[in-house]
Design a protein around this motif. Structure first.
Motif, PDB file in Angstrom:
ATOM      1  N   UNK A   2       0.805  -1.226   0.024  1.00 29.02           N
ATOM      2  CA  UNK A   2      -0.002   0.074  -0.001  1.00 29.02           C
ATOM      3  C   UNK A   2       0.713   1.280  -0.183  1.00 29.02           C
ATOM      4  N   UNK A   3       0.987   1.811  -1.244  1.00 29.83           N
ATOM      5  CA  UNK A   3       1.861   3.038  -1.289  1.00 29.83           C
ATOM      6  C   UNK A   3       1.617   4.100  -0.431  1.00 29.83           C
ATOM      7  N   UNK A   4       0.193   4.582  -0.016  1.00 29.01           N
ATOM      8  CA  UNK A   4      -0.146   5.549   0.694  1.00 29.01           C
ATOM      9  C   UNK A   4       0.160   5.339   2.036  1.00 29.01           C
ATOM     10  N   UNK A   9       4.518   6.546   6.403  1.00 27.21           N
ATOM     11  CA  UNK A   9       5.433   5.880   6.937  1.00 27.21           C
ATOM     12  C   UNK A   9       6.981   6.819   6.689  1.00 27.21           C
ATOM     13  N   UNK A  10       7.050   7.005   5.401  1.00 28.34           N
ATOM     14  CA  UNK A  10       8.248   7.700   5.173  1.00 28.34           C
ATOM     15  C   UNK A  10       8.234   9.327   5.635  1.00 28.34           C
ATOM     16  N   UNK A  41       6.415  12.032  -5.506  1.00 29.95           N
ATOM     17  CA  UNK A  41       5.253  11.094  -5.329  1.00 29.95           C
ATOM     18  C   UNK A  41       5.211  10.120  -6.511  1.00 29.95           C
ATOM     19  N   UNK A  42       4.980  10.342  -7.868  1.00 26.72           N
ATOM     20  CA  UNK A  42       4.798   9.448  -8.860  1.00 26.72           C
ATOM     21  C   UNK A  42       5.933   8.582  -9.001  1.00 26.72           C
ATOM     22  N   UNK A  43       7.035   9.135  -9.034  1.00 22.22           N
ATOM     23  CA  UNK A  43       8.487   8.566  -9.203  1.00 22.22           C
ATOM     24  C   UNK A  43       8.751   7.685  -8.109  1.00 22.22           C
ATOM     25  N   UNK A  44       8.347   8.058  -7.069  1.00 22.39           N
ATOM     26  CA  UNK A  44       8.721   7.155  -5.884  1.00 22.39           C
ATOM     27  C   UNK A  44       7.994   6.102  -5.795  1.00 22.39           C
TER      28      UNK A  44
END
Length: 107
Positions: A2-4, A9-10, A41-44
């Motif tokens: 879950x990227x969100x 967390x980051x 965001x998009x690249x990460x």
């Protein structure tokens, strides 16, 4: 993955780590971190997906995240009076924390 949740967390980890060393700039640091994460965001997300699928090595991932260093402007900290040298150290710490947090979370 879950990227969100990973992004959250980051952000938490960056605020915690940077708050230890730069507590006098806590609000400024938070603003700059949010701006960096929004711009990256998009690249990460793409790079993290590739890391999880083992299409990228950790070294490649770190190199790619470092490529985002130029968009890490730290404008609020600069306006608050942080020196360019200190800002350089802070940028390096941010990049290292992002990479370390992602690697711990997804690998």
């Amino acid at each position: 993955m879950d990227f969100e949740e990973l992004l959250k967390l980051i952000k938490e980890e960056l605020i915690r780590v940077l708050g230890e060393s730069y507590s006098e700039y806590k609000e400024e640091t938070k603003e700059d971190i949010e701006a960096f994460l929004a711009a990256s965001r998009v690249k990460l997300e793409r790079w993290t997906t590739l890391l999880v699928s083992e299409d990228l090595t950790v070294t490649d991932y770190e190199w790619l995240v470092k490529s985002q260093k130029d968009i890490l402007v730290l404008e609020a900290l600069y306006k608050a009076g942080a020196s360019k040298r200190r800002l350089g150290h802070l940028k390096n710490k941010i990049i290292k924390t992002v990479v370390d947090t992602v690697v711990r979370a997804v690998l």
